[in-house]
Design a protein around this motif. Structure first.
Motif: not given
Length: 380
Positions: A253, A293, A250, A240, A345, A238, A246-248, A289, A286
């Motif tokens: 995912y 997602r 990504e 990051n 989440r 990621d 990564s805070r998302t 999330i 993380m």
């Protein structure tokens, strides 16, 4: 294209010195973590899992070694010897060796070590394992932070699919050492209590030590009763931060999406997720999330760190082996100590060890430097 499987295996840990003993202990809800007060490795008490040195030495001496080995080498040799013996595989030119570790023989750099500093090189660790068993080719070392163990399974599958080998033995291990404990203590990430991944009351990470090994093969004649097929795998970075994910979510995912695509399966085929679950704020958040997602927030998930702590480069292989036994026992293992969800989440945390008909699981891992890996396994 050849199917590739995980087959014969061994786990060496604080809960036992073979896979079946360890799995039985997990099913009973036993925890391998204890509080230690060892000034040689850390100036404050710490909670960890450690392998019994006397039992390790006894098992090592049975092998009749001709040269002196480090503690990590002894762990790996004992574990891999068990797996090779059960497999009855000939170590010919079609048989490879992969080694997974984060820090290897880092303890030889400590003042009390009797080993020369060059033994800290990962290539030297590979040579020691290769020479002991007489593998035809040099060992391939996979050292990519805390995804190393699960990434090594993916690498083994790729090498077999490329036709380089018919089978590969994978062995993984890491130690509880002064270097590692002091590093996580500097992050203020260590917990004096047993870790509680994804839990609102979690207080941090525990570091553990384990050696684990498995045969990865394309040959159906070399399968164990608990074997699983590797359906899909993916890894990415990621980019990051050196230590923060990564805070998302990504990277993780994308790994999940690509592993599912490669497997040819649907997400609702996944019966449970064996998460990374370090019980640190950023990692657990993380993961929640990334799973959300990916549309997997309702899929049952556990973290096995609450049994062993974080065993670094061995964790992904350890948890994959436990996962394959979980499928064949039709048992979802609980995340020990979980009380209340502590991430933003929704997650379906497995709070009690439960019997259920299960056939497929997803193993994920994330590590320093932004590394992420996901692998999907199916019961044979």
């Amino acid at each position: 294209m050849d199917n590739v499987y995980l087959s014969h295996n061994n786990i060496l840990s604080s809960l036992g010195f073979d896979s079946f003993t360890v799995i039985d202990s997990i099913e009973k809800g036993n925890c391998g973590l204890s509080v230690y007060n060892d000034n040689k490795v850390l100036h404050v008490p710490f909670c960890s899992s450690r392998i019994d040195p006397r039992e390790l030495q006894n098992r090592y001496e049975i092998l009749g070694p001709k040269t002196e080995h480090t503690r990590l080498e002894k762990m790996m040799l004992v574990s891999l010897y068990d797996t090779i013996s059960k497999s009855n595989v000939t170590l010919d030119e079609r048989t490879g060796l992969l080694i997974s570790t984060t820090k290897g023989n880092i303890d030889v750099l400590e003042e009390e070590s009797s080993f020369p500093e060059y033994r800290a090189y990962l290539s030297e660790l590979g040579d020691q394992i290769q020479d002991f068993f007489g593998f035809h080719d040099k060992a391939i070392i996979v050292s990519n932070a805390c995804v190393s163990g699960i990434l090594t399974i993916a690498v083994a599958k790729r090498l077999i699919r490329q036709g380089r080998y018919d089978r590969i033995f994978v062995v993984a291990g890491d130690l509880v050492t002064q270097f590692i404990l002091s590093g996580f203590n500097a992050f203020q990430a260590l917990s004096l209590e047993s870790c509680r991944p994804y839990c609102n009351s979690r207080t941090g990470i525990n570091i553990g030590e384990v050696a684990a090994s498995v045969l990865v093969t394309k040959n159906p004649s070399e399968l164990a009763p608990e074997s699983v097929q590797i359906m899909g795998e993916a890894s990415c970075n990621d980019a990051n931060h050196i230590s923060g994910p990564s805070r998302t979510g990504e990277g993780l995912y994308r790994c999940i999406e690509n592993a599912v695509l490669q497997s040819g399966m649907e997400k609702n085929d996944i019966d449970y997720i064996s998460g990374h679950g370090t019980a640190t704020m950023f990692n657990d958040e993380m993961e929640s999330i990334a799973f959300d997602r990916a549309g997997l927030s309702r899929t049952p998930v556990n973290s096995l760190k609450s049994y062993f702590g974080h065993t670094l480069g061995a964790s992904g292989l350890l948890e994959s082996i436990i996962g394959m036994h979980s499928l064949h026992r039709n048992t979802l293992f609980a995340s020990l100590g979980f009380k209340e969800l502590g991430v933003s989440r929704p997650m379906n945390i497995i709070t009690e060890t439960t019997k259920k008909d299960i056939n497929v699981f997803l193993k994920t891992a994330s590590g320093f430097g932004g590394s992420n890996t996901a692998v999907i396994f199916k019961k044979v």
